[in-house]
Scaffold this motif. Structure first.
Motif, PDB file in Angstrom:
ATOM      1  N   LEU A  47      41.726  -7.152   8.365  1.00 57.82           N
ATOM      2  CA  LEU A  47      42.186  -6.222   9.693  1.00 57.82           C
ATOM      3  C   LEU A  47      42.702  -7.003  10.245  1.00 57.82           C
ATOM      4  O   LEU A  47      43.807  -7.073  11.704  1.00 57.82           O
ATOM      5  CB  LEU A  47      40.477  -5.578  10.387  1.00 57.82           C
ATOM      6  N   GLN A  48      41.826  -8.622  10.523  1.00 63.54           N
ATOM      7  CA  GLN A  48      42.262 -10.061  11.592  1.00 63.54           C
ATOM      8  C   GLN A  48      43.885 -10.204  11.364  1.00 63.54           C
ATOM      9  O   GLN A  48      44.876 -10.494  11.886  1.00 63.54           O
ATOM     10  CB  GLN A  48      41.855 -10.900  10.979  1.00 63.54           C
ATOM     11  N   ASN A  66      37.047  -6.777  16.911  1.00 68.34           N
ATOM     12  CA  ASN A  66      35.984  -6.363  17.442  1.00 68.34           C
ATOM     13  C   ASN A  66      36.142  -4.866  17.885  1.00 68.34           C
ATOM     14  O   ASN A  66      34.594  -4.326  17.724  1.00 68.34           O
ATOM     15  CB  ASN A  66      35.644  -7.469  18.118  1.00 68.34           C
ATOM     16  N   ASP A  67      36.774  -4.949  18.455  1.00 67.24           N
ATOM     17  CA  ASP A  67      37.078  -3.136  19.282  1.00 67.24           C
ATOM     18  C   ASP A  67      36.785  -2.621  18.094  1.00 67.24           C
ATOM     19  O   ASP A  67      36.126  -1.202  18.500  1.00 67.24           O
ATOM     20  CB  ASP A  67      38.454  -3.125  20.828  1.00 67.24           C
ATOM     21  N   ALA A  68      37.684  -2.357  17.696  1.00 71.89           N
ATOM     22  CA  ALA A  68      38.122  -1.760  16.405  1.00 71.89           C
ATOM     23  C   ALA A  68      36.062  -1.244  15.382  1.00 71.89           C
ATOM     24  O   ALA A  68      35.994  -0.382  15.149  1.00 71.89           O
ATOM     25  CB  ALA A  68      38.752  -2.162  15.188  1.00 71.89           C
ATOM     26  N   GLY A  71      34.697   1.025  17.949  1.00 76.71           N
ATOM     27  CA  GLY A  71      34.664   2.196  17.552  1.00 76.71           C
ATOM     28  C   GLY A  71      34.337   2.544  16.388  1.00 76.71           C
ATOM     29  O   GLY A  71      33.856   3.837  16.327  1.00 76.71           O
ATOM     30  N   ALA A  72      34.233   1.715  15.298  1.00 76.78           N
ATOM     31  CA  ALA A  72      33.512   2.338  14.160  1.00 76.78           C
ATOM     32  C   ALA A  72      32.757   2.991  14.064  1.00 76.78           C
ATOM     33  O   ALA A  72      31.658   3.620  13.923  1.00 76.78           O
ATOM     34  CB  ALA A  72      34.422   1.741  12.441  1.00 76.78           C
ATOM     35  N   TRP A  73      31.895   1.359  14.483  1.00 76.52           N
ATOM     36  CA  TRP A  73      30.203   2.213  14.646  1.00 76.52           C
ATOM     37  C   TRP A  73      29.470   3.144  15.698  1.00 76.52           C
ATOM     38  O   TRP A  73      28.593   4.125  15.263  1.00 76.52           O
ATOM     39  CB  TRP A  73      29.816   0.689  15.073  1.00 76.52           C
TER      40      TRP A  73
END
Length: 144
Positions: A47-48, A66-68, A71-73
């Motif tokens: 992802l990075q 980290n925002d992803a 969002g998934a969480w």
């Protein structure tokens, strides 16, 4: 081609999640912090890399990843993405593109600012002059 052959072809064309990935989704669905940590360990580098290929800035890429995760969480309790990796990649891609477009907007683009600074008129003593007064001062006195 009969119906069962079509179903088999669909299954092979679009691979579903692995058993480990399904277990990972279940852990996050149950709000297990260990599941979130496993997700970060498993997919973090990919992802990075995806975000870096769009943004070319490690700090901003890390923020998008980290925002992803956040969002998934927040999305997984009602949803169960299958496959999880594609779901995370889509979130990272969209966040990275939004940030890229925001950073390269005309007024925020540093290349644009530099070009405008080069065009900014200055008097011989270094003072900046704006508007028509600069051009009027360049015309000899009597011909204005």
């Amino acid at each position: 081609m009969n119906e069962t052959e079509t179903d088999k072809r669909r299954e092979t064309d679009c691979p579903s999640s692995t058993p480990d990935e399904a277990q990972l989704v279940d852990e996050v669905y149950r709000r297990s912090e260990a599941g979130l940590n496993r997700m970060m360990d498993s997919y973090g580098a990919l992802l990075q890399s995806l975000s870096m290929s769009i943004l070319h800035d490690a700090g901003e890429a890390e923020e998008c990843v980290n925002d992803a995760y956040l969002g998934a969480w927040n999305a997984i309790p009602p949803a169960r993405p299958n496959p999880l990796l594609a779901y995370l990649c889509k979130i990272v891609r969209n966040l990275s593109l939004k940030r890229y477009y925001r950073n390269t907007a005309a007024k925020r683009n540093s290349a644009y600012e530099i070009a405008m600074q080069e065009l900014e008129p200055q008097t011989p003593d270094g003072r900046k002059v704006y508007g028509a007064s600069f051009f009027m001062s360049a015309i000899p006195f009597g011909k204005q």
